[in-house]
Write an enzyme that holds these catalytic residues in place. Structure first.
Site, short mmCIF file in Angstrom:
data_model
loop_
_atom_site.label_atom_id
_atom_site.label_comp_id
_atom_site.label_asym_id
_atom_site.label_seq_id
_atom_site.Cartn_x
_atom_site.Cartn_y
_atom_site.Cartn_z
N LYS A 195 0.74 -1.26 0.08
CA LYS A 195 0.09 0.04 -0.05
C LYS A 195 0.68 1.09 -0.12
CE LYS A 195 -3.86 1.61 2.64
NZ LYS A 195 -4.70 1.66 4.03
N SER A 210 -9.35 1.47 3.10
CA SER A 210 -8.49 2.08 2.18
C SER A 210 -7.60 1.48 1.37
CB SER A 210 -8.09 3.29 3.06
OG SER A 210 -6.98 2.75 4.06
N SER A 257 -9.85 -0.97 7.10
CA SER A 257 -9.11 -0.73 5.62
C SER A 257 -8.45 -1.84 5.29
CB SER A 257 -8.00 0.31 5.75
OG SER A 257 -8.93 1.55 6.08
#
Length: 442
Positions: free
Chosen positions: A80, A155, A179
């Site tokens: 990420k 996310s 997330s």
């Protein structure tokens, strides 16, 4: 070689260990797939080809010499875009951090690299990790695996997409309110939320430091188990012999069943039936204090998030996606006493949770009460955006507020996950339960 793109990370690792898979060829297969994929630029913010090839060559040499450092030595994974990567831009999905290039790796990336992981690149995410939807018109919105017109969950949106679309064997994301688990559930993956404070956040772009956690998005519980060990530079849990016979689970009623839509409800009830068939005892559980805890979320999350980012945001607010900017600015409304009082009340709620759940091996709930919402409608309908974002995060946030370890498993119904919540620091025990549940749900 195309089969490599859909294999579990551990199966790839076993193939390397048996001399059936060459780490360099494996990495080139993934890099080629990424380069040719129509959604490449919606999933990856940056691909680190040079680093990946160098790490694969080192893994190749270790394999030849019988010096592999872990089962996943030589396996390509994605990161990420909030984990610092030396010499590679790390922008956390926001123009506020455009061209931010760290000098060193995040501790978790350094640990994983030391154990042989191959870094494929950085994946797109919700802006500054402050949304459960995965919608990001600033840097990129990845596609959902079952519905390309829907958002993928956030996310850690690109993290989930990279694995679901066969562009990484495993992915590393972060989970502050869901997330890791939401995009995992919506893309039919396993996702592990670790206990806050267990896995290092050093070198990770923060959102709410008291809730931020790091965890894997994977194709199997075994993959998640070995990735957790890599993140910590430790030893993976032993999953052998895991079973559900005589295990006692709570079926959480409070909050988690509110406004539960039809598809997730049916998938959840079917999943519970299969766990019962495998020998599990499942009892309904009410925890009234959880309602109070959920009401504290606005003060606890937005106050800390805005406190961390206020100066950066207010220096250049026009470059932010308005929906995310609004969420951050909600944090300027709470006073210091409000924030302290909210934490005091949350600790009392955690105590009540501990008492209520003490007799169970884990607490179960639908991972998300909704399916992935439509991207275009989210962009054009503010009320829909707010409603769906809050609902997306609602169930997963329980684990963050209560300070728990949590795991989401695919139920076999597209976009519907089963969440298992264990005690703080109980990741190894939870992964064993998850492994047994995974077999029952298969």
């Amino acid at each position: 070689m195309q089969d490599w793109l859909s294999m579990t990370a551990c199966d790839l690792g076993r193939g390397i260990g048996m001399g059936q898979i060459d780490p360099v060829e494996l990495t080139e297969t993934f890099l080629t797939a990424i380069a040719a994929h129509p959604h490449r630029d919606r999933i990856y913010a940056r691909v680190t080809e040079t680093r990946a090839r160098a790490e694969a060559e080192a893994a190749q040499e270790r394999a030849k010499l019988g010096l592999r450092r872990s089962l996943l030595d030589g396996v390509p994974i994605s990161w990420k875009d909030l984990f610092d990567t030396a010499g590679t831009a790390t922008e956390a999905g926001t123009a506020l951090l455009k061209d931010r290039v760290p000098k060193t790796d995040a501790v978790v990336l350094r640990n994983a690299s030391a154990m042989g992981a191959v870094c494929l690149g950085k994946t797109h995410m919700s802006e500054l990790a402050f949304s459960g939807l995965g919608l990001n018109p600033i840097t990129g919105t990845p596609p959902c695996i079952d519905d390309e017109d829907a958002v993928p969950g956030g996310s850690s949106s690109g993290a989930a997409a990279s694995v679901a679309w066969g562009l990484a064997a495993c992915a590393i994301g972060s989970d502050t309110g869901g997330s890791v688990r939401i995009p995992s559930a919506w893309n039919n993956l396993v996702g592990l939320k670790t206990t806050a404070g267990r896995v290092s956040l050093e070198g990770t772009v923060p959102l709410c430091l008291r809730f931020d956690t790091v965890g894997p998005l994977a194709r199997s519980v075994e993959d998640a188990t070995h990735m957790l060990a890599m993140l910590e530079g430790g030893t993976p849990a032993d999953l052998r012999g895991a079973n559900l016979e005589g295990r006692r689970f709570a079926d959480l009623q409070t909050v988690a069943k509110d406004d539960l839509r039809a598809e997730p409800r049916v998938a959840y009830e079917d999943a519970l039936d299969r766990l019962r068939e495998a020998g599990a005892d499942i009892l309904p559980l009410e925890v009234p204090e959880l309602t109070d805890a959920m009401g504290l979320s606005g003060v606890l999350y937005t106050t800390e998030a805005y406190g961390l980012w206020r100066d950066v945001i207010e220096a250049n607010p026009d470059v932010m996606y308005p929906e995310i900017l609004e969420r951050f600015r909600a944090g300027r409304n709470a006073s210091g006493p409000d924030y302290v009082a909210a934490w005091s009340r949350l600790k009392a709620c955690r105590g009540a949770w501990d008492v209520a759940t003490a007799g169970f091996d884990a607490v179960l709930a639908p991972t998300a009460p909704i399916l992935p919402p439509n991207l275009e409608r989210l962009m054009s309908d503010h009320d829909y955006y707010v409603t769906e974002n809050l609902l997306a995060l609602r169930n997963t946030r329980i684990g963050n507020l209560m300070g728990l370890a949590a795991l989401t498993l695919p139920t076999g119904k597209p976009g519907c996950g089963l969440m298992m919540m264990g005690y703080p620091g109980s990741e190894e025990a939870l992964l064993r339960l998850g492994s047994a549940a995974e077999a029952a749900l298969a």
